[in-house]
Design an enzyme around this catalytic site. Structure first.
Site, short mmCIF file in Angstrom:
data_model
loop_
_atom_site.label_atom_id
_atom_site.label_comp_id
_atom_site.label_asym_id
_atom_site.label_seq_id
_atom_site.Cartn_x
_atom_site.Cartn_y
_atom_site.Cartn_z
N ARG A 78 0.92 -1.39 0.12
CA ARG A 78 0.08 0.10 0.16
C ARG A 78 0.79 1.09 -0.01
O ARG A 78 2.05 1.00 0.19
CB ARG A 78 -0.92 0.01 1.12
CG ARG A 78 -0.06 0.01 2.59
CD ARG A 78 -0.96 -0.14 3.70
NE ARG A 78 -0.20 -0.05 5.02
CZ ARG A 78 -0.69 -0.45 6.23
NH1 ARG A 78 -1.97 -0.86 6.25
NH2 ARG A 78 0.24 -0.26 7.10
N VAL A 98 10.08 -9.11 6.33
CA VAL A 98 11.46 -8.69 6.31
C VAL A 98 12.35 -8.74 7.56
O VAL A 98 13.54 -8.73 7.56
CB VAL A 98 11.60 -7.29 5.83
CG1 VAL A 98 11.12 -7.07 4.36
CG2 VAL A 98 11.37 -5.94 6.68
N TYR A 152 11.40 5.80 15.88
CA TYR A 152 11.26 5.85 14.31
C TYR A 152 12.18 6.89 14.03
O TYR A 152 12.82 6.71 12.79
CB TYR A 152 9.68 6.25 14.19
CG TYR A 152 9.47 6.74 12.69
CD1 TYR A 152 9.39 5.55 11.83
CD2 TYR A 152 9.13 7.80 12.04
CE1 TYR A 152 9.11 5.65 10.57
CE2 TYR A 152 9.05 7.80 10.97
CZ TYR A 152 8.74 6.72 10.00
OH TYR A 152 8.58 6.75 8.79
N ALA A 203 15.49 4.91 14.19
CA ALA A 203 15.76 4.09 13.06
C ALA A 203 15.97 4.52 11.73
O ALA A 203 16.57 3.92 10.96
CB ALA A 203 14.31 2.93 13.19
N1 LIG Z 1 3.96 8.28 5.11
C1 LIG Z 1 4.67 8.85 5.19
O1 LIG Z 1 4.42 10.11 5.65
C2 LIG Z 1 6.03 8.66 5.24
C3 LIG Z 1 7.04 9.67 5.56
C4 LIG Z 1 8.34 9.13 5.38
C5 LIG Z 1 8.70 8.00 5.35
N2 LIG Z 1 7.83 7.07 5.17
C6 LIG Z 1 8.22 5.70 4.94
O2 LIG Z 1 7.88 4.98 3.93
C7 LIG Z 1 7.63 3.63 4.07
C8 LIG Z 1 6.14 3.18 3.52
O3 LIG Z 1 5.41 3.85 4.30
P1 LIG Z 1 3.93 4.37 3.66
O4 LIG Z 1 3.70 5.72 3.98
O5 LIG Z 1 3.51 3.70 2.35
O6 LIG Z 1 2.94 3.53 4.80
P2 LIG Z 1 3.17 2.18 5.81
O7 LIG Z 1 4.04 2.67 7.10
O8 LIG Z 1 1.77 1.48 5.95
O9 LIG Z 1 4.01 1.26 4.71
C9 LIG Z 1 4.76 0.15 5.34
C10 LIG Z 1 4.56 -1.05 4.57
O10 LIG Z 1 5.53 -1.83 5.19
C11 LIG Z 1 5.02 -3.04 5.40
N3 LIG Z 1 5.62 -3.74 6.51
C12 LIG Z 1 5.42 -3.65 7.83
N4 LIG Z 1 6.09 -4.55 8.54
C13 LIG Z 1 6.61 -5.49 7.51
C14 LIG Z 1 7.26 -6.58 7.78
N5 LIG Z 1 7.87 -6.93 8.79
N6 LIG Z 1 7.85 -7.23 6.43
C15 LIG Z 1 7.35 -6.88 5.21
N7 LIG Z 1 6.58 -5.58 4.95
C16 LIG Z 1 6.33 -4.98 6.32
C17 LIG Z 1 3.38 -2.68 5.77
O11 LIG Z 1 2.52 -3.74 5.63
C18 LIG Z 1 3.12 -1.60 4.72
O12 LIG Z 1 2.72 -2.20 3.60
C19 LIG Z 1 7.69 3.36 5.31
O13 LIG Z 1 9.30 2.80 5.60
C20 LIG Z 1 7.80 4.76 6.07
O14 LIG Z 1 8.58 4.81 7.20
C21 LIG Z 1 6.27 7.30 5.15
#
Ligand SMILES: NC(=O)c1ccc[n+]([C@@H]2O[C@H](COP(=O)([O-])OP(=O)(O)OC[C@H]3O[C@@H](n4cnc5c(N)ncnc54)[C@H](O)[C@@H]3O)[C@@H](O)[C@H]2O)c1
Length: 257
Positions: free
Chosen positions: A17, A66, A161, A164
């Site tokens: 997603r 992961v 967070y 990390a």
């Molecule tokens: N949305 C934001 O504002 C934002 C900003 C900066 C960085 N990020 C980073 O972007 C990335 C994606 O985030 P997002 O916004 O799409 O929403 P999100 O945080 O929901 O996406 C994380 C995805 O990682 C998957 N996930 C979690 N644990 C897992 C595991 N053990 N093994 C495999 N997959 C796993 C989840 O199911 C999800 O699909 C993340 O690393 C998040 O930290 C997001």
């Protein structure tokens, strides 16, 4: 600048997603064979059924946790055997794991580890598994999705967070240094705030209408990001146009940081 990935194989973790999905669609609509992996199997199936592919692109989905070293090794070995190996790895899996801001003295070690496991240890485990294949071909692109939180203060208020995501940047730089001689580029994107998943929707709602307006006005380009904004930067870093860039972090946030 047209960027296409015909004949290339791409592994995306955290693909189900939000940002991961946008990245999968970006590659698959430009000709890549994409392995979209996540722990959310229903969302992966929906992604495969509804995403647009073009120029011979293809999406294969796999459950991949992961944080589990055996799962990472076995699953990546199987996908490599099937596809002939990965040209690109995009490590997206991460996020705040359903957590919310609380004072540091109330954070449990388990909560801390849960965020580290997926964002940092996961990045290490997945990179470790794909590097031998990339080394053998003397070519590869690794892109990690860090965060603006890794460059400064996290809007989430979640200490693990911020820490990390900064740790992930340290790993990225070190791998860029180590793997450059093998023709492998390692870079990161630091996204600003996007309303992608329940965790981030909760954060957005917590600001209220006034806080939301103030947030948008604090962004020089005056809008929140969309998954495509992040995907476009990833596509560039995974392309031949970025062949002399490694160990770098690119903020994609509508502003200077
Ligand atoms: N949305 C934001 O504002 C934002 C900003 C900066 C960085 N990020 C980073 O972007 C990335 C994606 O985030 P997002 O916004 O799409 O929403 P999100 O945080 O929901 O996406 C994380 C995805 O990682 C998957 N996930 C979690 N644990 C897992 C595991 N053990 N093994 C495999 N997959 C796993 C989840 O199911 C999800 O699909 C993340 O690393 C998040 O930290 C997001």
């Amino acid at each position: 600048m047209d960027i296409y990935f015909e004949g290339r194989t791409v592994l995306v973790t955290g693909a189900a997603r939000g940002i991961g999905r946008g990245i999968v669609e970006g590659f698959a609509s430009r000709g890549a064979k994409v392995y979209a992996t996540d722990i959310l199997e229903a969302e992966l199936a929906e992604l495969k059924a509804s995403s647009r592919v073009a120029r011979g692109g293809e999406i294969a989905v796999r459950r991949l946790n992961v944080t589990d070293p055996d799962d990472v090794s076995t699953c990546i070995r199987d996908m490599e055997a099937e596809s002939g190996g990965f040209d690109v790895l995009v490590h997206v899996a991460g996020g705040v794991r359903g957590q919310a801001r609380k004072p540091v003295e109330q954070v449990t070690p388990h909560e801390w580890d849960d965020i580290y496991d997926v964002n940092v240890r996961g990045a290490f485990l997945v990179a470790r598994a794909v590097v031998p294949g990339m080394k053998a071909r003397r070519s590869g692109k690794i892109v990690m999705i860090s965060s603006g939180a890794g460059l400064g203060i996290s809007l989430t208020g979640i200490q693990a967070y911020a820490s990390a995501k900064a740790g992930q940047l340290g790993l990225m730089q070190q791998l860029g240094y180590e793997l450059g001689p093998f023709g492998i580029n390692v870079n990161a994107i630091a996204p600003g705030f996007l309303r992608t998943s329940p965790d981030y929707e909760r954060q957005w709602a917590s600001y209220g209408p006034e806080g939301q307006k103030a947030m948008i006005e604090s962004i020089p380009l005056r809008r929140l990001g969309e998954p495509q904004d992040i995907a476009h930067a990833v596509l560039f870093l995974a392309s031949d146009y970025a062949s002399w860039i490694t160990g770098q972090v690119l903020p994609v946030s509508g502003g200077p940081n």
